[in-house]
Design an enzyme around this catalytic site. Structure first.
Site: not given
Ligand code: PLP
Length: 410
Positions: A125, A202, A205, A228, A368
């Site tokens: 992401h 990270d 998810q 989430k 993203c």
């Molecule tokens: N990493 C992953 C795998 C994600 O799916 C997301 C959000 O969709 C993020 C990071 C970023 O999360 P946030 O927008 O809450 O910072």
């Protein structure tokens, strides 16, 4: 019917699921973007603002003490939920993105230098890509990527070749938000750790959808977002090994993160407050504690089983449509509740728009993950993502909506 969760009872806790969109019952399948919130979480927010709204940690009055206790209790809940050894390892941020940036600034600027190397994956992401690209550009470091296989898993055959004596960090997603792939993080973290490489996962998810024990994962840093996982927006978590937090300089400076300040300088507060400058997001952190209670009561094993069932059903039904391209592993046991697909030559945005008219909320686009989309040879995908309140009936509505999209554009 789900065998793992009482979905009818769960649905009755989510007021938003009663609403209609364009005269149709809402079918919310955009949970990878953000989940809906149960009444219990909404009530916790209202209760805070109606009965004990106050700033925390410094107040000498009852409201301040109540708010401080509730805020720190939420931290304890998070620590227990993720298997952290203590709540000192749990830093509240705004979201996953800020948690990763905190590490890139406070750890990265001090530990990554010219000629050093960072390992990421092709399925990042942007949140776990841009902070490292910025760091690498600033320091003259290089980024290497673990590639993806045609099945959408990581190519781990040549993992050891990616490490060099200059590798300082390996950062990667636990579960891909675009492919759904569950990555073998324990194994990869172990490979990195035995070479003395610092690791960041990270978990945006993963944490909402399956049992995760951060100590079993073994990474130095683990980041995720409350919004989430039934919690409010504006709260993220950085779990970090205590020794690393102790070594690291603060990320942001100001109130709350200091112990003693003179005109000449300052000393830093104890962990974790050293990394929480300024008034934090008190109400939302407290309400996040209620989200954790909710998930705890369901049991994360049951959450996972339910999602595997719904995802397996969705994959089967999608395969039953002509001309659907599915991305990510075939086996629902190897993926989270995220199903990315393209449908004939329809643009994912057109698919999303038609589905919206049927009351079905999905996501369409690059999610993203623009570099990943380039690897897949597409500009975007349609993505349905499931959570505890989704049912097989809702998958059927999705499929009917897709058939309508095909007929509309015929
Ligand atoms: N990493 C992953 C795998 C994600 O799916 C997301 C959000 O969709 C993020 C990071 C970023 O999360 P946030 O927008 O809450 O910072």
């Amino acid at each position: 019917m789900s065998s793992a969760l009482d979905v009818n009872a769960i649905r009755s806790d989510f007021p938003i699921l009663e609403r209609e969109v364009y005269g149709k019952r809402l079918v919310y399948l955009d949970n990878a973007a953000t989940s809906q919130k149960p009444r219990q979480v909404i009530d916790a927010l209202v209760r805070y603002y109606e009965t004990y709204n106050a700033n925390i940690h410094r107040a000498v009055h009852a409201l301040g003490e109540e708010a401080t206790a509730a805020y720190e209790e939420a931290r304890e809940k998070v620590a227990r939920f993720i298997g952290a050894p203590s709540s000192e390892s749990v830093v509240f941020t705004r979201n996953t993105t800020e948690a990763i940036n905190l590490v890139a600034y406070a750890w990265g600027r001090a530990n990554v230098g010219e000629g050093d190397e960072i390992i990421l994956t092709q399925m990042e992401h942007h949140s776990n890509l841009i902070p490292w690209q910025q760091l690498a550009a600033e320091k003259g470091a290089t980024i290497r990527y673990i590639e993806i296989t045609p099945e959408g898993t990581l190519e781990l055959g040549n993992l050891s070749a990616l490490f060099s004596p200059r590798t300082k960090l390996l950062a990667m997603p636990h579960v891909s938000n675009s492919l759904g792939t569950i990555n073998p993080v324990e194994e990869i973290v172990a490979e990195a750790s035995k070479r003395g490489v610092t690791t960041l996962i990270d978990g945006a998810q993963a944490m909402p959808h399956m049992p995760v024990d951060v100590q079993a994962v073994g990474a130095d840093f683990y980041a995720f977002s409350a919004h989430k996982m039934l919690g409010p927006t504006g709260v993220g978590v950085l779990y970090a090994r205590r020794e690393l937090l102790e070594e690291m300089a603060p990320f942001l400076g100001g109130g709350e993160m200091i112990l003693k300040v003179t005109f000449e300088g300052a000393t830093w507060n104890d962990l974790p407050w050293k990394f929480e400058a300024g008034t934090p997001n008190i109400a939302d952190v407290i309400a996040f504690g209620s989200a954790i209670d909710y998930l705890d009561a369901l049991g994360m094993d049951n959450v996972r089983r339910h999602e595997v069932e719904v995802t397996a059903y969705a994959l089967d039904r999608l395969r039953g449509l002509d001309d659907v391209t599915l991305y990510g592993p075939d086996d629902p046991e190897q993926r989270g509740g995220v199903v990315s697909f393209n449908f004939g030559d329809l643009h994912p945005h057109d698919v999303g728009t038609i589905l919206d008219r049927h009351g079905v909320a999905i996501r369409a686009g690059h999610h993203c993950t623009q570099p990943l989309m380039r690897c897949l040879g597409v500009t975007g995908t349609a993505r349905a993502s499931f959570y505890i309140y989704n049912t097989q009936d809702e998958v059927d509505v999705l499929i009917e909506g897709l058939k309508a999209a095909r007929d509309f554009f015929k």
